[in-house]
Motif scaffolding. Structure first.
Motif, mmCIF file in Angstrom:
data_model
loop_
_atom_site.group_PDB
_atom_site.id
_atom_site.type_symbol
_atom_site.label_atom_id
_atom_site.label_comp_id
_atom_site.label_asym_id
_atom_site.label_seq_id
_atom_site.Cartn_x
_atom_site.Cartn_y
_atom_site.Cartn_z
ATOM 1 N N GLU A 411 47.458 17.183 31.381
ATOM 2 C CA GLU A 411 48.566 16.275 31.114
ATOM 3 C C GLU A 411 49.230 16.659 29.805
ATOM 4 N N THR A 412 50.551 16.757 29.809
ATOM 5 C CA THR A 412 51.295 17.165 28.621
ATOM 6 C C THR A 412 51.037 16.239 27.432
ATOM 7 N N VAL A 467 63.243 21.129 40.226
ATOM 8 C CA VAL A 467 62.155 21.126 39.240
ATOM 9 C C VAL A 467 60.996 20.276 39.756
ATOM 10 N N ARG A 468 59.807 20.896 39.841
ATOM 11 C CA ARG A 468 58.611 20.176 40.288
ATOM 12 C C ARG A 468 57.659 19.996 39.114
ATOM 13 N N ASP A 469 57.076 18.804 39.036
ATOM 14 C CA ASP A 469 56.077 18.492 38.008
ATOM 15 C C ASP A 469 56.614 18.719 36.592
ATOM 16 N N GLY A 470 57.910 18.602 36.420
ATOM 17 C CA GLY A 470 58.502 18.737 35.093
ATOM 18 C C GLY A 470 58.530 20.148 34.545
ATOM 19 N N VAL A 472 60.279 23.371 33.995
ATOM 20 C CA VAL A 472 61.622 23.945 34.038
ATOM 21 C C VAL A 472 61.543 25.458 33.850
ATOM 22 N N GLU A 499 65.482 17.207 39.024
ATOM 23 C CA GLU A 499 64.119 16.744 39.282
ATOM 24 C C GLU A 499 63.902 16.506 40.764
ATOM 25 N N LYS A 504 68.089 13.291 39.022
ATOM 26 C CA LYS A 504 68.101 13.414 37.571
ATOM 27 C C LYS A 504 68.257 14.875 37.156
ATOM 28 N N LEU A 506 67.893 17.716 34.555
ATOM 29 C CA LEU A 506 67.057 17.986 33.395
ATOM 30 C C LEU A 506 67.674 19.012 32.457
ATOM 31 N N TYR A 507 68.468 19.905 32.994
ATOM 32 C CA TYR A 507 69.154 20.886 32.147
ATOM 33 C C TYR A 507 70.339 21.458 32.904
#
Length: 516
Positions: A411-412, A467-470, A472, A499, A504, A506-507
Motif C-alpha cells: 500500500e502506497t 490507469v489501473r491501481d493508480g 500511471v 482512472e 477521472k 489523472l494526467y
C-alpha cells in the motif's frame, strides 16, 4: 546380463555427432513423442548453425529471416561481448513457429545435447505451437516464412529507393510502439502470400498514380457550434472509425495522411511481426514448461529402453537441472520465477495428481485427480490455456508449499509491506490468483487506445491510457510515446490518463507541450 552393460541398443556412444546419428536419434525420439506421448506436430526441418549464427538469430528477436535494422546489430554486439567474456552461454537451439517447424541446432553441441534439444524444440515446442488455441487463433504457421521473406526484401528495396535515413526513423518509431500494435480481441481477415503481394502492388500503384487530398476540402467546424451537434459528430466519428482502437500502428497505417505508401507498408510489416509474437508473450511458462517436460520424459523413456547410456543421461540431466534451477529470493541471480522451473514443476505435478493423488489433491482437483490419464490431461491443458488461466486452474497447494510462495500487499500510504496470504486454505486461493494475475499481459502492459481524432479541424489525435491501481505511465515513457506517435501521425497528439472504472483524469500531456 546386466541391462546397462548391453550396448547393442545404444543410439550413440561418443559425444561427436554426424548426420546419420542425428537421423537415427530423431526417429527414436519421434516414435516416443507420437506413439507414447500422443503429440501432434508439424513436419520438422532441422538446421545446423554455428554459434555466430545463433548470436545473429538472438539479435533479431529469434527470427533468422527478418529485415535489417540497427537495433539488431546493437543487440548482436551486446550478446557477443557477454558470450566471448563467458558471462553467459547461448541457447542450444532456436525454434520457429512455422509449417514446417524449423529447429536450429548449434553445431558445437554434443550428441547428447542434440538429443535433448531435438526432443525439446522439434517435438515439445512444435506440439505447443500447433495445438495451443492462442497460436491457432493469432498466427498462420503456413504463411509466416513467406511473409518474412517478403518483408525482408521489401524493406531492402525501400532502403535502396528512398535511402537508409528515410527508412530507419519509420522503423524506429514502429518498433517503439510494437507492444501497442496488436489486436487482442478481434482478428482482421488474412490474405494468402500471393494475395498479399498483389495487395501491396495494387495499393502502391494506385496511391502513386492518384493521391486524393480530400481531407482539406471538408468544411471547418464553426466556433459556436451547438454542443449537442458536437457530441453527435463525435459519436458518428467514433462509429465510422471504429473507435476506440487498441492497435495504434493499425490506426495510423490506415488513417495518417502524411505517410507515403511504402511507409504504410513498413508499419504493416512491423505490426504483423508484433502479432506473430503476441501468443508467445502470453504462454512463456506453458510453452517452456511443455517443451521441458517433453524432453525430460522422452530422454528418460529412451534410457529405460537402453537407447541412451548412463553418461548420456547424466549429461542431459546436468543441462536440464541448470535450465529449471530456481534461485532463492536472496540469491544475487534472482530475477523472479524462472518460467522453465515453474512450468516444468506444474507439468510434473499434474502427472502426479493424475496418478498418485493425495486427499488434498482430490479436494482441489476433482476433475482429474486420480484419473490415471496424465497424457490426456496435459494435452488438454496445453491446448486450451495461456499462462494466467493455466496457473489459476492447475497450481496446487503442494506446489505452492514447494516453491514457498506467499503474497505481499504493498500500500502506497504504508511504510512497510504486509504479508497478505500464507500457506492456509484461504491463502492458497489468494496466492494462486495473485500469481496468475501477474502473468496477465492485459494487466501488466499499459492499455493505450485511440479515442478520438479531429479530421475536420487540426487533425489532433487523442490517445487515452486506462490507469489501473493508480499506476500511471512514467513521465519519460509518456514523452517518448508521444514523440513516436507524432512522427508517424504528422500532427499534434495528446495523451490522457483516465482512472479505470471512472472518468477521472489523472494526467494530460501532448506533443505540443513537449515542443514548447
Amino acid at each position: 546380463m546386466n541391462k546397462r552393460a548391453d550396448t547393442s541398443n545404444l543410439l550413440f556412444q561418443s559425444s561427436e555427432w554426424n548426420f546419420n546419428t542425428l537421423y537415427r536419434t530423431y526417429d527414436a525420439i519421434k516414435e516416443i513423442a507420437l506413439d507414447e506421448l500422443n503429440l501432434d506436430v508439424y513436419p520438422n526441418q532441422l538446421e545446423i548453425i554455428s554459434s555466430e549464427q545463433m548470436l545473429d538469430a538472438y539479435s533479431s528477436n529469434g527470427m533468422p529471416l527478418i529485415y535489417r535494422h540497427w537495433s539488431f546489430g546493437k543487440h548482436f554486439v551486446y550478446e557477443e561481448h557477454h558470450y566471448r567474456k563467458g558471462h553467459r552461454g547461448l541457447a542450444y537451439e532456436l525454434v520457429i513457429n512455422s509449417n514446417p517447424c524449423i529447429t536450429y541446432l548449434m553445431e558445437e553441441n554434443t550428441m547428447s545435447m542434440q538429443t535433448l534439444v531435438t526432443a525439446h524444440a522439434a517435438f515439445g515446442h512444435n506440439h505447443f505451437f500447433k495445438n495451443n488455441y492462442l497460436f491457432k487463433q493469432w498466427t498462420d504457421a503456413d504463411a509466416i516464412l513467406n511473409y518474412m521473406e517478403f518483408a525482408k526484401g521489401y524493406i531492402a528495396r525501400c532502403e535502396e529507393k528512398y535511402g537508409l535515413a528515410a527508412v530507419e526513423p519509420i522503423i524506429d518509431a514502429a518498433h517503439a510502439l510494437m507492444e501497442q500494435a496488436v489486436f487482442r480481441y478481434n482478428r482482421p481477415p488474412r490474405n494468402s502470400p500471393m494475395k498479399e503481394r498483389a495487395r501491396v502492388r495494387d495499393r502502391l500503384e494506385y496511391e502513386e498514380r492518384a493521391f486524393s487530398d480530400l481531407w482539406r476540402t471538408l468544411p471547418q467546424r464553426k466556433a459556436d457550434e451547438d454542443p449537442t451537434e458536437t457530441e453527435r459528430d463525435l459519436s458518428e466519428r467514433k462509429k465510422t472509425l471504429n473507435l476506440p482502437e487498441e492497435n495504434l500502428l493499425y490506426f495510423i497505417e490506415k488513417n495518417s495522411i502524411v505517410l507515403e505508401p511504402w511507409q504504410r507498408e513498413i508499419l504493416r510489416i512491423v505490426r504483423v511481426v508484433a502479432q506473430y509474437f503476441y501468443p508467445q508473450r502470453q504462454t512463456k511458462v506453458m510453452n517452456e514448461g511443455c517443451a521441458t517436460f517433453v524432453h525430460y520424459t522422452i530422454m528418460n523413456m529412451m534410457f529405460d529402453k537402453g537407447q541412451l547410456s548412463e553418461g548420456n543421461l547424466l549429461e542431459m540431466l546436468h543441462s536440464h537441472s541448470n535450465v529449471v534451477f530456481q534461485p532463492g529470493f536472496d540469491d544475487p541471480r534472482f530475477s523472479g520465477l524462472n518460467p522453465y522451473a515453474l512450468g516444468f514443476a506444474m507439468m510434473q505435478d499434474i502427472e502426479r495428481i493424475c496418478t498418485q493423488p493425495t486427499a488434498e489433491d482430490r479436494d482441489w482437483f476433482p476433475e482429474f485427480a486420480g484419473n490415471g490419464d496424465w497424457r490426456g490431461t496435459l494435452l488438454d491443458a496445453w491446448a486450451n490455456h495461456r499462462d494466467e488461466s493455466f496457473i489459476l486452474q492447475y497450481l496446487s497447494p503442494a506446489l505452492i508449499r514447494k516453491f514457498r510462495l506467499f503474497a505481499l500487499e504493498d500500500e502506497t500510504k504504508e511504510n512497510h509491506y504486509r504479508v497478505a496470504s500464507i500457506h492456509n486454505e484461504r491463502g492458497y486461493e489468494s496466492i494462486r490468483s495473485t500469481l496468475a494475475r501477474s502473468y496477465d499481459i492485459g494487466v501488466n502492459q499499459p492499455n493505450i487506445q485511440v479515442v478520438d481524432v479531429d479530421f475536420r479541424g487540426n487533425r489532433h489525435l487523442h490517445l487515452q491510457h486506462t490507469v489501473r491501481d493508480g499506476i500511471v505511465l512514467d513521465e519519460h515513457a509518456r514523452s517518448a510515446t508521444l514523440r513516436h506517435v507524432r512522427r508517424l501521425w504528422g500532427y499534434d497528439v495528446s495523451l490522457s490518463g483516465v482512472e479505470a472504472g471512472s472518468d477521472k483524469i489523472l494526467y494530460e500531456t501532448s506533443s505540443a507541450k513537449l515542443a514548447e
